[in-house]
Scaffold this active site. Structure first.
Site, PDB file in Angstrom:
ATOM      1  N   HIS A  17     -16.347   1.471 -48.932  1.00 40.72           N
ATOM      2  CA  HIS A  17     -17.638   1.311 -48.265  1.00 40.72           C
ATOM      3  C   HIS A  17     -18.716   0.894 -49.267  1.00 40.72           C
ATOM      4  O   HIS A  17     -19.880   0.773 -48.909  1.00 40.72           O
ATOM      5  CB  HIS A  17     -18.055   2.624 -47.589  1.00 40.72           C
ATOM      6  CG  HIS A  17     -17.200   2.997 -46.417  1.00 40.72           C
ATOM      7  ND1 HIS A  17     -17.077   2.193 -45.307  1.00 40.72           N
ATOM      8  CD2 HIS A  17     -16.424   4.089 -46.178  1.00 40.72           C
ATOM      9  CE1 HIS A  17     -16.264   2.771 -44.433  1.00 40.72           C
ATOM     10  NE2 HIS A  17     -15.857   3.920 -44.944  1.00 40.72           N
ATOM     11  N   GLY A  26     -14.874   0.570 -36.491  1.00 45.16           N
ATOM     12  CA  GLY A  26     -14.535  -0.746 -36.981  1.00 45.16           C
ATOM     13  C   GLY A  26     -13.638  -0.702 -38.197  1.00 45.16           C
ATOM     14  O   GLY A  26     -12.701  -1.477 -38.334  1.00 45.16           O
ATOM     15  N   THR A  27     -13.912   0.251 -39.105  1.00 46.43           N
ATOM     16  CA  THR A  27     -13.109   0.376 -40.316  1.00 46.43           C
ATOM     17  C   THR A  27     -11.668   0.724 -39.992  1.00 46.43           C
ATOM     18  O   THR A  27     -10.725   0.112 -40.516  1.00 46.43           O
ATOM     19  CB  THR A  27     -13.703   1.461 -41.243  1.00 46.43           C
ATOM     20  OG1 THR A  27     -15.043   1.101 -41.583  1.00 46.43           O
ATOM     21  CG2 THR A  27     -12.886   1.594 -42.515  1.00 46.43           C
ATOM     22  N   THR A  28     -11.474   1.710 -39.131  1.00 46.61           N
ATOM     23  CA  THR A  28     -10.120   2.150 -38.783  1.00 46.61           C
ATOM     24  C   THR A  28      -9.352   1.041 -38.075  1.00 46.61           C
ATOM     25  O   THR A  28      -8.161   0.815 -38.348  1.00 46.61           O
ATOM     26  CB  THR A  28     -10.194   3.396 -37.879  1.00 46.61           C
ATOM     27  OG1 THR A  28     -11.021   4.382 -38.499  1.00 46.61           O
ATOM     28  CG2 THR A  28      -8.811   3.973 -37.639  1.00 46.61           C
ATOM     29  N   TRP A  29     -10.012   0.335 -37.180  1.00 49.02           N
ATOM     30  CA  TRP A  29      -9.383  -0.762 -36.451  1.00 49.02           C
ATOM     31  C   TRP A  29      -8.995  -1.884 -37.404  1.00 49.02           C
ATOM     32  O   TRP A  29      -7.878  -2.419 -37.341  1.00 49.02           O
ATOM     33  CB  TRP A  29     -10.350  -1.271 -35.379  1.00 49.02           C
ATOM     34  CG  TRP A  29      -9.779  -2.301 -34.455  1.00 49.02           C
ATOM     35  CD1 TRP A  29      -8.479  -2.439 -34.053  1.00 49.02           C
ATOM     36  CD2 TRP A  29     -10.515  -3.332 -33.795  1.00 49.02           C
ATOM     37  NE1 TRP A  29      -8.353  -3.491 -33.186  1.00 49.02           N
ATOM     38  CE2 TRP A  29      -9.587  -4.049 -33.014  1.00 49.02           C
ATOM     39  CE3 TRP A  29     -11.861  -3.710 -33.782  1.00 49.02           C
ATOM     40  CZ2 TRP A  29      -9.970  -5.139 -32.232  1.00 49.02           C
ATOM     41  CZ3 TRP A  29     -12.235  -4.784 -33.002  1.00 49.02           C
ATOM     42  CH2 TRP A  29     -11.302  -5.490 -32.239  1.00 49.02           C
ATOM     43  N   SER A  54     -22.441   5.457 -33.984  1.00 44.97           N
ATOM     44  CA  SER A  54     -21.135   5.799 -34.535  1.00 44.97           C
ATOM     45  C   SER A  54     -21.291   6.693 -35.764  1.00 44.97           C
ATOM     46  O   SER A  54     -20.574   7.686 -35.922  1.00 44.97           O
ATOM     47  CB  SER A  54     -20.380   4.518 -34.907  1.00 44.97           C
ATOM     48  OG  SER A  54     -19.120   4.819 -35.481  1.00 44.97           O
ATOM     49  N   ARG A  76     -21.041  -4.321 -37.904  1.00 40.82           N
ATOM     50  CA  ARG A  76     -21.305  -3.968 -36.511  1.00 40.82           C
ATOM     51  C   ARG A  76     -22.804  -3.978 -36.281  1.00 40.82           C
ATOM     52  O   ARG A  76     -23.582  -3.754 -37.213  1.00 40.82           O
ATOM     53  CB  ARG A  76     -20.735  -2.565 -36.237  1.00 40.82           C
ATOM     54  CG  ARG A  76     -20.578  -2.206 -34.774  1.00 40.82           C
ATOM     55  CD  ARG A  76     -19.864  -0.870 -34.656  1.00 40.82           C
ATOM     56  NE  ARG A  76     -19.519  -0.555 -33.280  1.00 40.82           N
ATOM     57  CZ  ARG A  76     -18.853   0.546 -32.917  1.00 40.82           C
ATOM     58  NH1 ARG A  76     -18.453   1.404 -33.824  1.00 40.82           N
ATOM     59  NH2 ARG A  76     -18.581   0.764 -31.637  1.00 40.82           N
ATOM     60  N   LYS A  97     -15.002   5.915 -28.924  1.00 37.80           N
ATOM     61  CA  LYS A  97     -15.007   5.007 -27.768  1.00 37.80           C
ATOM     62  C   LYS A  97     -14.543   3.601 -28.129  1.00 37.80           C
ATOM     63  O   LYS A  97     -13.876   2.947 -27.346  1.00 37.80           O
ATOM     64  CB  LYS A  97     -16.405   4.936 -27.151  1.00 37.80           C
ATOM     65  CG  LYS A  97     -16.833   6.186 -26.402  1.00 37.80           C
ATOM     66  CD  LYS A  97     -18.166   5.950 -25.688  1.00 37.80           C
ATOM     67  CE  LYS A  97     -18.556   7.163 -24.856  1.00 37.80           C
ATOM     68  NZ  LYS A  97     -19.840   6.922 -24.124  1.00 37.80           N
ATOM     69  N   GLY A  98     -14.977   3.113 -29.278  1.00 35.84           N
ATOM     70  CA  GLY A  98     -14.585   1.777 -29.699  1.00 35.84           C
ATOM     71  C   GLY A  98     -15.119   0.669 -28.815  1.00 35.84           C
ATOM     72  O   GLY A  98     -14.448  -0.334 -28.588  1.00 35.84           O
TER      73      GLY A  98
END
Length: 253
Positions: A64, A1-4, A94, A86, A217-218
């Protein structure tokens, strides 16, 4: 989620990609964690520390850290905070996979051991539920400065999420094709298949981490491949206890 979220924010703040930028966009050749640096690792973890006042505006950073431990200057400023939460089951899965990248040459924690730590609140940056609730409450108290997003809702309606984020940041996007371009550029399928993000080399932005360590996987619902019925029952009970009356709700599929 962070990277996205980093990818989406970078694209929104730089108003792109346009059709022409699809071949030259920075996300095609640079990792999202390089474009949006982490405060505690890439900024204040450096010696000497990076002088962020020298960086061009708009400045995007990631942290974070829990809301209660942020410096007072955050509340006193007009900076915007976009927080993504999430569901706890997928968060745990994750986290377990991500932590495995830190144990090269060592015996990593089993999923069962990680589950126990998570339930007891013994995880990086503090207990999960308290972390979520602090930002949730802040988003209610300071809606113009704190935006609370649910990862599952962002997955279900990414275009709507991009529009909402852009409006919140004061960068509304009028053209539908621009929204679609951002969604496509930042999709898991596209980002995870770029050479820069597939590399197993040690990344410049994180200690001991390969570039591909943040892409797995995302998806929503992968927890079903790891949780036993007993684990589900225990974590659900903790979730009900911690979130009762808060208004926070999680989707698990």
């Amino acid at each position: 989620g962070t990277t996205w979220l980093k990818s989406l924010l970078f694209s929104i703040m730089h108003h792109g990609p346009s059709p022409q930028e699809h071949q030259t966009h920075p996300l095609l050749s640079r990792h999202p964690h390089e474009l949006v640096p982490n405060l505690e690792v890439q900024i204040y973890g450096k010696n000497p520390m990076l002088d962020i006042s020298c960086l061009a505006s708009p400045r995007l950073f990631n942290t974070h850290i829990s809301y209660s431990t942020l410096p007072n200057s955050i509340e006193e400023s007009n900076c915007k905070i976009v927080y993504v939460a999430r569901n706890p089951r997928d968060t745990l899965v994750s986290l377990w996979h991500f932590l495995g990248h830190f144990y090269k040459g060592l015996e990593p924690l089993s999923f069962e051991e990680t589950f126990e730590c998570f339930c007891e609140g013994r995880v990086h940056y503090g207990p999960f539920f308290e972390h979520v609730l602090e930002y949730w409450e802040a988003s209610k108290e300071r809606p113009h400065n704190v935006l609370f997003l649910a990862y599952e809702e962002l997955k279900a309606d990414t275009k709507g999420g991009v529009k909402r984020i852009a409006e919140f940041l004061g960068r509304p996007i009028e053209r539908e094709e621009e929204v679609e371009g951002i969604v496509e550029m930042c999709s898991f399928e596209r980002l995870s298949n770029l050479e820069v993000n597939k590399s197993e080399e040690k990344a410049k932005w994180g200690p001991c981490l390969p570039y591909n360590s943040v892409y797995r996987k995302g998806v929503v619902g992968d927890w079903a491949n790891y949780f036993t019925p007993e684990m589900i029952e225990r974590l659900d009970e903790i979730t009900r206890e911690k979130l009762e009356g808060s208004g926070v709700e999680f989707r698990f599929c």
